[in-house]
Write an enzyme that holds these catalytic residues in place. Structure first.
Site, PDB file in Angstrom:
ATOM      1  CG  ASP A  17      -0.161  -0.049   2.536  1.00 53.54           C
ATOM      2  OD1 ASP A  17       0.796  -0.853   2.631  1.00 53.54           O
ATOM      3  OD2 ASP A  17      -0.491   0.694   3.480  1.00 53.54           O
ATOM      4  CG  ASP A  18      -0.288   4.346   1.818  1.00 57.69           C
ATOM      5  OD1 ASP A  18      -1.334   4.223   1.167  1.00 57.69           O
ATOM      6  OD2 ASP A  18      -0.276   4.600   3.032  1.00 57.69           O
ATOM      7  CE1 TYR A  42      -5.833   2.444   1.239  1.00 55.43           C
ATOM      8  CE2 TYR A  42      -3.781   1.950   0.102  1.00 55.43           C
ATOM      9  CZ  TYR A  42      -4.559   2.819   0.854  1.00 55.43           C
ATOM     10  OH  TYR A  42      -4.071   4.052   1.209  1.00 55.43           O
TER      11      TYR A  42
END
Length: 634
Positions: free
Chosen positions: A285-286, A341
Site C-alpha cells: 500500500d501507499d 485497497y
C-alpha cells in the site's frame, strides 16, 4: 372479640405456613464480547477459601495462571492446580480441558449445558453451578477464552451461576499498528497484547510506517536490541493467544525481478520465523505503481501499468506463499494489502490479482474509502467479487494520523459497520491511534463486533469500554462517558464527519433551548448537573481510571476539558445571574467563560510527536457554540 382473635390466629398460621418466596437472582453480569448463548443455571457459585483447578495436560500455562488469578479475585486464598485424574479435596473444583474430553463433556451435560457436536474453532462451553465449574474449549484458544469469560462472571466473592456456549463469527479479529507518526513504545505494545487477550482479539499486525526496518530499510536485518524486543512481543502475544503478524513493506524500492532482493526479503522473514512468528504480511500500500524501481522489471513486465504492476506483485506474493509459507511448519496464509485497497471498482490491476493470485493469500481492504463512513454487507460482497475471495478489512478507525484528525482524540463507539459482515469477511483489524491506551475504546467495540456482529450494540459496547477502563468504578465510568462524548466526532480523510460531535451534550443543549423559552430557571437547573459532570470529569479520570496510560494519552485533552468544563459551569451561572436580574454579574461571568475558552483553545497536542499537529479539540461545534451564543440569550 372471639371472632377477632380467631381471625388474627388464622392469619398468623397462614403467615407461618406460607412458603418463603426466594428473592430473584441478580441479572447475569454483562459479558464482552457478547456470547452466542448464555443462560442462568442456578444460584451463584460461592467461592470458598480453598479451590482447585483440575486441568487436562494440554491446558497451557497462561490459561492455568489466568484461572488462578480469577479464583483469587473471587476470594479464594489457596488455589491448587492439579492434573486431571489426581485426587482433589478442595470444596470448589474448576475442571478445565478439551470440550471433547469425557469428564469435561459429562460435567457440562450434567450442568444442563447443551454443547453442539462440532464446536467451531476458538469456541468454548462453560458451566458454573453448585460447587463445580466446568470449562471446555474446542482448541487451546477456546479453553483460554473460557477462562476469560469466567473472569467476567466473578462478583460478590462468587461466580455467577451461568451456562455459556460460544464461538467467534470472524476468524481474524484485532488491530494493525499501521499508522504514520510515532510508533507505539515497547511497553504500550505489551499492554495492548494483554488487553487483546482480555477481549478475545486474536490478531496483532506489526506494521508501523515509521519503523525504518519495516519499510524504508526493509532489506536490512533488525539490530540486536530491536530483535530482542520483537522476541518479547512474540512471546507475550503467544501467552495472550494473539497471533503476532509481522508485516514487511518492500514496495517503495523493491526490484521484483532481482534475485538479491528476493533473498533479502526471505532472509528478513526467516529471522522473524526463528523468533516464533507464524503469521506474515507483505503490504504493498501507499506506493507508486506507475513506475519501476529497476530496469530489470521494465524488461520482464513491460512498461509501467496497472496490469504490469499486478503481475509483478502476484509473482512476488505467490512465490512467498509457495516457497516460504507452505514450506515452514505452522506458518499461516500470507496476507497482503494491494496498492488499490479502498474501493470496489474493477481495474486491470484488480483483474490481474483476482485471476492470478494464489487463492491462499489473504487480501486486505479498507472499505469504500480510506476512512469509510460505513462498511456494509453489499460493499463487502462487491469487494469479494472484485478480488475473487473474501477480504480482510483494515479499518482505518480510530487512526488519527491524517490532517483532518489533527488535534483529535477519537473516542466515539465503533459503529456504522453492518451486522452480517462476518459472512463476507475473513475478519477485521482496526488501525488505531498513536495514543495506544485511548485506542482501547474503539478496540473494545471492534472485539465485540467481530466476535458476534449479529448481536452487536454499539452503545452497549461503548458503556462497557468505559466500565473496563474505570475498573468497575461507577463514578469514573460516568466521567469517562462524558469525556468520550466530547471526543465523539470522527472525520473521513477529507474532513467530512461520519460520527457526530458530542451527541449527548447536543441533546441536552437542545432540551435546554426548548425549555428556556418558557422556564428559564428550570432549564438552567436541569443543565447545571451535566455542566458540573463535564467540569469534574478530568480530575475523576486522572485519579480513578484503572489504566493510568489512558490518562497519560489523553492529558492534553483532559487539560483542555478542565478549562472548557469550567467555562461551561461559569456560563450556566452567568445565565442564572441574568435570570435573577443581576446583569453585571452575568457579564462578568460571560467574560470569565470567554477567557477560559480562549485558554483551552491554546492547548495543542503534545510537542515532538511526528504526526499532524493542531489545537486540541473538545466538543467543538457544540460546546464552544453554546458558550458563544449564551451571552445573547434573553
Amino acid at each position: 372479640m372471639f371472632r377477632s382473635a380467631l381471625v388474627l390466629a388464622t392469619a398468623a398460621l397462614l403467615a407461618t405456613a406460607a412458603p418463603a418466596v426466594a428473592a430473584p437472582p441478580d441479572p447475569l453480569p454483562p459479558l464482552t464480547p457478547q456470547p452466542q448463548q448464555i443462560s442462568r443455571l442456578g444460584p451463584d457459585v460461592r467461592v470458598p477459601g480453598e479451590a482447585a483447578v483440575v486441568a487436562d495436560r494440554q491446558v497451557d500455562r497462561p490459561t492455568r495462571d489466568l484461572l488462578v488469578r480469577v479464583l483469587r479475585s473471587a476470594g479464594a486464598r489457596d488455589v491448587e492446580v492439579v492434573e486431571a485424574g489426581a485426587p482433589v479435596s478442595a470444596p470448589l473444583v474448576v475442571r478445565v480441558g478439551d470440550v471433547r474430553d469425557d469428564d469435561v463433556a459429562r460435567g457440562l451435560r450434567e450442568a444442563g449445558v447443551d454443547v453442539p457436536a462440532e464446536l467451531p474453532a476458538e469456541g468454548y462451553a462453560l458451566a458454573a453451578t453448585g460447587d463445580r465449574v466446568v470449562l471446555g474449549g474446542a482448541d487451546p484458544d477456546g479453553v483460554y477464552y473460557s477462562a476469560q469469560t469466567l473472569r467476567q462472571l466473578v462478583r460478590h466473592r462468587g461466580i455467577a451461576g451461568a451456562g455459556v456456549v460460544d464461538h467467534p463469527l470472524m476468524p481474524l479479529r484485532g488491530a494493525i499498528e499501521g499508522f504514520y507518526g510515532s510508533p507505539w513504545t515497547h511497553a504500550e505494545r505489551l499492554d495492548q497484547l494483554a488487553f487483546y487477550g482480555d477481549v478475545k482479539l486474536n490478531t496483532y499486525v506489526y506494521a508501523p510506517k515509521d519503523d525504518p526496518y519495516h519499510r524504508e530499510k526493509w532489506r536490512e536485518p533488525y539490530p540486536a536490541d530491536e530483535l530482542a524486543e520483537l522476541q518479547d512481543l512474540v512471546e507475550a502475544a503467544t501467552a495472550h493467544h494473539v497471533r503476532f503478524t509481522f508485516a514487511l513493506s518492500p514496495g517503495l524500492s523493491i526490484c521484483y525481478s532481482d534475485e538479491q532482493d528476493w533473498k533479502a526479503l526471505i532472509g528478513k522473514l526467516q529471522s522473524l520465523y526463528d523468533l516464533g512468528v507464524r503469521a506474515f504480511s507483505l503490504p504493498l500500500d501507499d506506493i507508486d505503481y506507475t513506475r519501476w524501481n529497476c530496469a530489470g522489471d521494465q524488461a520482464k513486465y513491460g512498461a509501467p501499468s496497472q496490469a504490469a504492476a499486478g503481475r509483478a506483485q502476484v509473482d512476488l506474493l505467490n512465490r512467498v506463499q509457495r516457497e516460504f509459507i507452505a514450506t515452514h511448519d505452522g506458518a499461516r496464509p500470507l496476507q497482503t494489502v494491494p496498492t488499490e485497497y479502498s474501493d470496489t471498482a474493477d481495474s486491470p490491476y484488480k483483474r490481474t490479482i483476482r485471476e492470478q493470485l494464489d487463492p491462499a493469500v489473504v487480501v486486505m481492504w479498507t472499505g469504500v474509502g480510506v476512512v469509510p463512513p460505513e462498511i456494509t454487507v453489499p460493499q463487502a460482497e462487491d469487494a469479494a467479487a472484485v478480488w475473487g475471495r473474501k477480504v480482510f478489512v483494515w479499518d482505518n478507525y480510530p487512526v488519527n494520523d491524517f490532517n483532518a484528525s489533527a488535534g483529535r482524540l477519537l473516542l466515539a463507539p465503533y459503529a456504522e459497520r453492518q451486522p452480517g459482515l462476518h459472512a463476507q469477511l475473513d475478519g477485521i483489524v482496526l488501525n488505531p491511534m498513536n495514543q495506544a491506551s485511548a485506542s482501547k475504546v474503539a478496540e473494545f467495540g471492534a472485539a465485540d463486533f467481530a466476535w458476534n456482529d449479529t448481536a452487536y450494540d454499539a452503545d452497549r459496547a461503548w458503556h462497557r469500554a468505559a466500565a473496563y477502563l474505570a475498573g468497575g468504578d461507577r463514578r469514573t465510568a460516568e466521567a469517562l462517558l462524558a469525556f468520550f462524548d466530547l471526543e465523539h466526532l470522527a472525520p473521513t480523510g477529507d474532513g467530512t464527519p461520519w460520527q457526530p460531535q458530542a451527541p449527548e451534550l447536543a441533546r441536552r443543549l437542545a432540551d435546554f433551548h426548548q425549555r428556556w423559552q418558557h422556564d428559564r430557571a428550570g432549564a438552567l437547573a436541569d443543565l447545571r448537573p451535566y455542566a458540573e459532570l463535564v467540569a469534574a470529569a478530568p480530575e475523576r479520570i486522572r485519579h480513578g481510571v484503572a489504566d493510568p496510560a489512558f490518562a497519560a494519552d489523553a492529558a492534553p485533552w483532559l487539560d483542555a476539558t478542565d478549562l472548557w468544563g469550567a467555562a461551561f459551569v461559569t456560563t450556566v451561572d452567568a445565565l442564572k445571574s441574568r435570570v435573577d436580574g443581576d446583569e453585571q454579574a452575568a457579564q462578568r461571568g460571560f467574560d470569565r467563560a470567554a477567557d477560559l475558552a480562549k485558554r483551552a483553545g491554546d492547548i495543542h497536542t503534545i510537542p515532538g510527536e511526528t504526526r499532524p499537529q493542531g489545537p486540541v479539540e473538545v466538543g467543538d461545534g457544540v460546546l464552544d457554540s453554546f458558550l458563544a451564543e449564551a451571552r445573547d440569550l434573553r
